[in-house]
Each structure stands twice: as C-alpha cells, then as structure tokens.
Design an enzyme around this catalytic site. Structure first.
Site, short mmCIF file in Angstrom:
data_model
loop_
_atom_site.label_atom_id
_atom_site.label_comp_id
_atom_site.label_asym_id
_atom_site.label_seq_id
_atom_site.Cartn_x
_atom_site.Cartn_y
_atom_site.Cartn_z
N THR A 132 -20.25 47.41 78.41
CA THR A 132 -19.05 48.10 77.92
C THR A 132 -18.21 48.64 79.08
OG1 THR A 132 -18.39 50.15 76.81
CG2 THR A 132 -20.60 50.11 77.66
N ASP A 133 -16.93 48.86 78.82
CA ASP A 133 -16.07 49.49 79.83
C ASP A 133 -16.40 50.98 80.00
OD1 ASP A 133 -15.06 50.38 77.39
OD2 ASP A 133 -12.95 49.97 77.88
N GLU A 134 -17.18 51.53 79.04
CA GLU A 134 -17.44 52.98 79.08
C GLU A 134 -18.29 53.37 80.29
OE1 GLU A 134 -18.20 54.81 75.28
OE2 GLU A 134 -17.22 53.18 74.22
N TYR A 157 -24.71 57.42 75.76
CA TYR A 157 -24.55 55.98 75.50
C TYR A 157 -24.11 55.26 76.77
CZ TYR A 157 -22.08 51.68 74.19
OH TYR A 157 -21.64 50.38 74.14
N SER A 158 -23.02 55.73 77.38
CA SER A 158 -22.50 54.98 78.54
C SER A 158 -23.45 55.06 79.73
CB SER A 158 -21.09 55.44 78.91
OG SER A 158 -21.03 56.82 79.10
N LYS A 161 -26.06 52.43 79.10
CA LYS A 161 -25.53 51.08 79.35
C LYS A 161 -25.36 50.87 80.86
CE LYS A 161 -24.41 48.25 76.81
NZ LYS A 161 -25.17 47.15 76.17
N ASN A 187 -14.13 47.07 70.54
CA ASN A 187 -13.92 45.96 69.60
C ASN A 187 -13.57 46.49 68.21
OD1 ASN A 187 -16.07 43.18 70.45
ND2 ASN A 187 -15.20 44.68 71.84
N TYR A 214 -10.75 63.52 66.06
CA TYR A 214 -11.33 64.46 67.04
C TYR A 214 -10.22 65.07 67.92
CZ TYR A 214 -15.88 62.20 66.04
OH TYR A 214 -17.00 61.69 65.44
N GLY A 290 -17.66 66.00 75.87
CA GLY A 290 -17.58 64.98 76.94
C GLY A 290 -16.69 63.80 76.56
P1 NAD Z 1 -24.19 47.31 66.73
O1 NAD Z 1 -24.70 48.71 66.78
O2 NAD Z 1 -23.28 46.89 65.63
O3 NAD Z 1 -25.43 46.29 66.69
C1 NAD Z 1 -26.55 46.44 67.50
C2 NAD Z 1 -27.62 45.47 67.01
O4 NAD Z 1 -28.77 45.63 67.86
C3 NAD Z 1 -28.08 45.73 65.57
O5 NAD Z 1 -28.18 44.51 64.88
C4 NAD Z 1 -29.45 46.37 65.75
O6 NAD Z 1 -30.34 46.09 64.66
C5 NAD Z 1 -29.92 45.73 67.04
N1 NAD Z 1 -30.90 46.58 67.74
C6 NAD Z 1 -30.78 47.91 68.04
N2 NAD Z 1 -31.89 48.34 68.66
C7 NAD Z 1 -32.72 47.26 68.76
C8 NAD Z 1 -34.00 47.08 69.33
N3 NAD Z 1 -34.68 48.10 69.88
N4 NAD Z 1 -34.55 45.85 69.30
C9 NAD Z 1 -33.88 44.80 68.72
N5 NAD Z 1 -32.68 44.94 68.15
C10 NAD Z 1 -32.10 46.15 68.18
O7 NAD Z 1 -23.55 47.08 68.15
P2 NAD Z 1 -22.23 46.25 68.57
O8 NAD Z 1 -21.06 47.13 68.41
O9 NAD Z 1 -22.26 44.93 67.94
O10 NAD Z 1 -22.49 46.11 70.14
C11 NAD Z 1 -23.25 45.02 70.64
C12 NAD Z 1 -23.32 45.12 72.15
O11 NAD Z 1 -22.00 45.08 72.69
C13 NAD Z 1 -23.96 46.41 72.65
O12 NAD Z 1 -24.76 46.09 73.77
C14 NAD Z 1 -22.78 47.27 73.05
O13 NAD Z 1 -23.13 48.16 74.08
C15 NAD Z 1 -21.79 46.22 73.53
N6 NAD Z 1 -20.37 46.59 73.40
C16 NAD Z 1 -19.88 47.06 72.21
C17 NAD Z 1 -18.52 47.36 72.10
C18 NAD Z 1 -17.93 47.83 70.79
O14 NAD Z 1 -16.75 48.18 70.74
N7 NAD Z 1 -18.68 47.86 69.68
C19 NAD Z 1 -17.67 47.20 73.20
C20 NAD Z 1 -18.22 46.72 74.39
C21 NAD Z 1 -19.57 46.41 74.48
P1 TYD Z 2 -15.45 55.13 68.50
O1 TYD Z 2 -15.03 54.11 67.50
O2 TYD Z 2 -16.65 55.96 68.22
O3 TYD Z 2 -15.61 54.33 69.88
P2 TYD Z 2 -15.84 54.93 71.39
O4 TYD Z 2 -16.15 56.36 71.32
O5 TYD Z 2 -17.00 54.12 71.86
O6 TYD Z 2 -14.56 54.64 72.11
O7 TYD Z 2 -14.24 56.11 68.75
C1 TYD Z 2 -12.97 55.64 69.15
C2 TYD Z 2 -12.09 56.85 69.39
O8 TYD Z 2 -11.88 57.52 68.14
C3 TYD Z 2 -12.73 57.88 70.31
O9 TYD Z 2 -11.71 58.45 71.12
C4 TYD Z 2 -13.29 58.92 69.37
C5 TYD Z 2 -12.33 58.87 68.20
N1 TYD Z 2 -12.94 59.20 66.88
C6 TYD Z 2 -12.34 60.17 66.06
O10 TYD Z 2 -11.31 60.77 66.40
N2 TYD Z 2 -12.94 60.45 64.86
C7 TYD Z 2 -14.07 59.83 64.44
O11 TYD Z 2 -14.58 60.15 63.32
C8 TYD Z 2 -14.65 58.82 65.27
C9 TYD Z 2 -15.90 58.09 64.87
C10 TYD Z 2 -14.04 58.53 66.49
#
Ligand code: NAD
Ligand code: TYD
Length: 351
Positions: A132-134, A157-158, A161, A187, A214, A290
């Site tokens: 992630t970019d985080e 989280y970040s 990662k 995404n 927030y 944070g």
């Molecule tokens: P998500 O939370 O939707 O899915 C995570 C998946 O991992 C789930 O299917 C869960 O069952 C599985 N999982 C969790 N713990 C596990 C374990 N211990 N063993 C096996 N499987 C396990 O996540 P996502 O949003 O699809 O993100 C996928 C990846 O992309 C992550 O690594 C995340 O850090 C990265 N990412 C996400 C975003 C975003 O905006 N969502 C952006 C950049 C990078």
């Molecule tokens: P989120 O979708 O949780 O992604 P990330 O924190 O990984 O960027 O949140 C996106 C933005 O929206 C973030 O600035 C936090 C804000 N947010 C709210 O304002 N209210 C909410 O209920 C949630 C879940 C997020």
C-alpha cells in the site's frame, strides 16, 4: 515452465478481482486461491469462476507454515501473488496484534516456505508482494509519493505493511528470492467490504443511516478502480523487473468531503431521491487517531517502464460501483450480518 500460482487473500476484495483476471485470461495457468476466510473473505465473490478447471481453493491460514508447505507440494507452486492481510486501518487501531500476526508473521511464513520449496531453482520463480501507499506516511499539500519516498508509517496497519515490505526486500537481498513489490493507492469497486469509506457510505445511503465523516472531511485520498489495480498486478507480475518496486495510483485525488458529496449526488439520482436527500445524512464524528492527511501517488514509473495506466475515469468507476451494490444487495446483507454489527457498534457508537 507451466505456471502454478498461489494467490493469497483471493476471497477478499482486491484478491477476488486478481483471481478472476488470472483464471480467465490465462487458462494454461493453475490458480490456487489460498485464503483463511476471515470476516473479509467471501467465496461468493468468485461464484462466476469457481468451476473453472484451472481454479482451486485452499482454506489455509498464512499463520500455518505446515499447511502452506502442503499447498506448495500439492500444486508444485511456481509463483506467489501475496494479498492476504488484515487491511482496515480502524480495525488496526482497535486490535493491532491481529495485524502484526497476519501481515508480518504471515508474510514471513510465506517467504520461508517459498524460499525453501524453490531453493534448487530460485531464479525461475517470483514472489509478488502487494502493498500500500500508506507505508510512506502522510503528505503536505503538493508533493507526491514516489518509489524512493522514505517509509514513515503512522497506523498499526501501515506499520505492519511496511514491515512486511522490508521482509520481502530482505529475503531478496539475503537469500536471492526473486521478488517484486507494488504500493497502491486506495481502491474502490465491486466486492469492497462495507467498512471502508465508499462501500460503507453506499450501504448507509441505501439504508438511510448517518454518514460518519471523520473530523472535518479534509483528508485526501487517491482513488483507483479495483479492476485497474488487478490489471497493474498482471502487468507487473509478467513484465516488472526483479527486485523493483512500482507505485500504482489513479492520478485521482479527492478530499473526503468532496467525494462524499459526489457519492450522495450520484446515489440520489440512481435511487430517484430528491437532490440533497443523501447529503442530509452526513454526520461529522470524532477524527481517527493518527489520521493521515493526504495520500497521492506518482505512478509515472509503471506507466513509463511498463505502459500501465488506469482505464476508467473516477466518475465511470464510481457509477459502475454504485450500480453493482444496488444490484447485489443480497451480497451486502450476507456480509453485514453477524460480526459486522458488533464491529459497527464498537467503531461508531459514542463517536
Ligand atoms: P480484504 O480485507 O478485502 O481481503 C483480505 C483477504 O485476506 C480476505 O479474503 C481474508 O480472508 C484474507 N486473510 C486475512 N488474513 C488471512 C490469513 N491470516 N491467512 C489467509 N488469508 C487471510 O483486503 P483488500 O482490500 O482486498 O487488500 C488486499 C491486499 O491489498 C492487502 O495486502 C492490502 O494491504 C493491499 N492493498 C489494499 C488497498 C485497498 O485500498 N483496499 C490498497 C493498496 C493495497
Ligand atoms: P478508508 O476507506 O478506511 O481507507 P484508508 O484509511 O485506508 O485510506 O478511509 C478513507 C478515508 O475516509 C480516510 O481518510 C478515513 C475516512 N473515513 C471517514 O471519514 N469515515 C469513515 O467511516 C471511514 C471508514 C473512513
């Protein structure tokens, strides 16, 4: 060599789109979805491809190295695309240890099993780590994250990662494990679990529930349609250089409040509600501790070197996403039953 690819986290949001793309685009590859099916994993996401002859599912936790080794042996695994993770910042604030276990220890388990299993033929394989970019922390008003921006994670989280990225890099340097890492921006799209901003707010608008913004809603994120992320992963998996990192982003920055207002406008149109109805649901709540102010990706490297760029505009992607949620309310009902209610109350009551 015929590819046999483990995709971890394939039942989750992004993972399911990656599994679908690889299974349908590359019928000669064997695709093994390795997922523990946590609250975020849902095999309903893959109903349309689950009967494909080249697709297999293994319910395995990446915290179990023995089970991972069995999967590698059973399918003669040649490559890994690693997405399994705990992925929600707010949950990482409530329960940081879950993130340290899955994201750090789980990634290290996978690295160990891959390194051991591939030791005679290391150079023929690839460990692709999806990050992630985080990890870069937060930005001021004008700068952008590049591949050389120093890591400065601010949430559990970040930080988890970032640690996993460092382990992948270290295994490349120390043990010559071929790897590639991508760091992607936020995404959005179909199958997104309704705890993250966009799907949560779509779900709340459908149900006339408050939209908890927030702080003042001034935080900025760079949004990318999930299918474009899956396309980027395809591109980097096949053409990315060994030991390289590529940033992936949408060139699409939105202040949260502006994004929420756009979402409200589109939802009013699609639901046939009077303009302004959904905006009336906005409720400002206590800020996230944070809370990173701004993320923005400079994705010129992947564009220049590998030719990838986003294929849909934000307005197109958001409209497709809303339509998907409106047409898949049963999916929403399934994932918001059970434990979801408990999380929602913990996160949003008395905020
Ligand atoms: P998500 O939370 O939707 O899915 C995570 C998946 O991992 C789930 O299917 C869960 O069952 C599985 N999982 C969790 N713990 C596990 C374990 N211990 N063993 C096996 N499987 C396990 O996540 P996502 O949003 O699809 O993100 C996928 C990846 O992309 C992550 O690594 C995340 O850090 C990265 N990412 C996400 C975003 C975003 O905006 N969502 C952006 C950049 C990078
Ligand atoms: P989120 O979708 O949780 O992604 P990330 O924190 O990984 O960027 O949140 C996106 C933005 O929206 C973030 O600035 C936090 C804000 N947010 C709210 O304002 N209210 C909410 O209920 C949630 C879940 C997020």
């Amino acid at each position: 060599m015929k590819k046999s690819i483990v995709i971890t986290g394939g039942a989750g949001f992004i993972g399911s789109h990656v599994v679908r793309l690889f299974t349908t685009k590359y019928p000669d590859y064997t695709i093994i979805n390795v997922d523990a099916l946590t609250y975020a994993g849902n095999l309903e996401n893959l109903i349309d491809i689950e009967k494909s002859p080249n697709y297999f599912f293994e319910k395995v936790n990446i915290l179990d190295p023995g089970a991972l080794k069995t999967v590698f042996e059973k399918y003669s695994v040649t490559d890994v695309i690693h997405l399994a993770a705990e992925s929600h910042v707010d949950r990482s604030i409530l329960s940081p240890m879950d993130f340290i276990y899955t994201n750090v220890v789980g990634t290290a388990n996978l690295l160990n099993v891959a390194k051991e299993f591939w030791k005679e033929t290391l150079a023929e394989h690839r460990f692709y780590h999806v990050s992630t970019d985080e990890v870069y922390g937060t930005l001021g008003d004008t700068d952008l994250f590049t591949e050389t921006t120093p890591y400065s994670p601010n949430s559990p989280y970040s930080a988890s990662k970032a640690a996993s990225d460092h382990f992948v890099r270290a295994y490349g340097e120390t043990y010559h494990l071929p790897f590639v890492i991508t760091n992607c921006s936020n995404n959005y799209g179909p199958n997104h679990f309704p705890e993250k901003l966009i799907p949560l707010f779509i779900n709340n608008i459908i149900n006339n529930k408050p939209l908890p913004v927030y702080g003042k809603g001034n935080n900025t994120r760079d949004w990318l349609f999930v299918i474009d992320h899956a396309r980027a992963i395809d591109t980097v998996f096949h053409h990315g250089a060994d030991k390289e990192t590529y940033n992936v982003g949408g060139f699409n920055e939105w202040k949260n409040l502006d994004l929420v207002k756009l979402l409200c406008k589109l939802m009013d149109e699609k639901l046939g509600r009077t303009p302004g109805t959904s905006e009336g649901l906005i409720a400002y709540v206590k800020d996230r501790p944070g809370h990173d102010l701004r993320y923005a990706i400079d994705a010129t490297k992947i564009n220049r070197e590998l030719g990838w760029k986003p294929s849909v505009t934000f307005e197109e992607g958001l409209s497709l996403t809303i339509d998907w949620y409106l047409q898949n309310q049963q999916w929403l009902q399934h994932v918001t039953s059970g434990n979801y209610q408990h999380y929602y109350e913990t996160q949003y009551t008395n905020r």
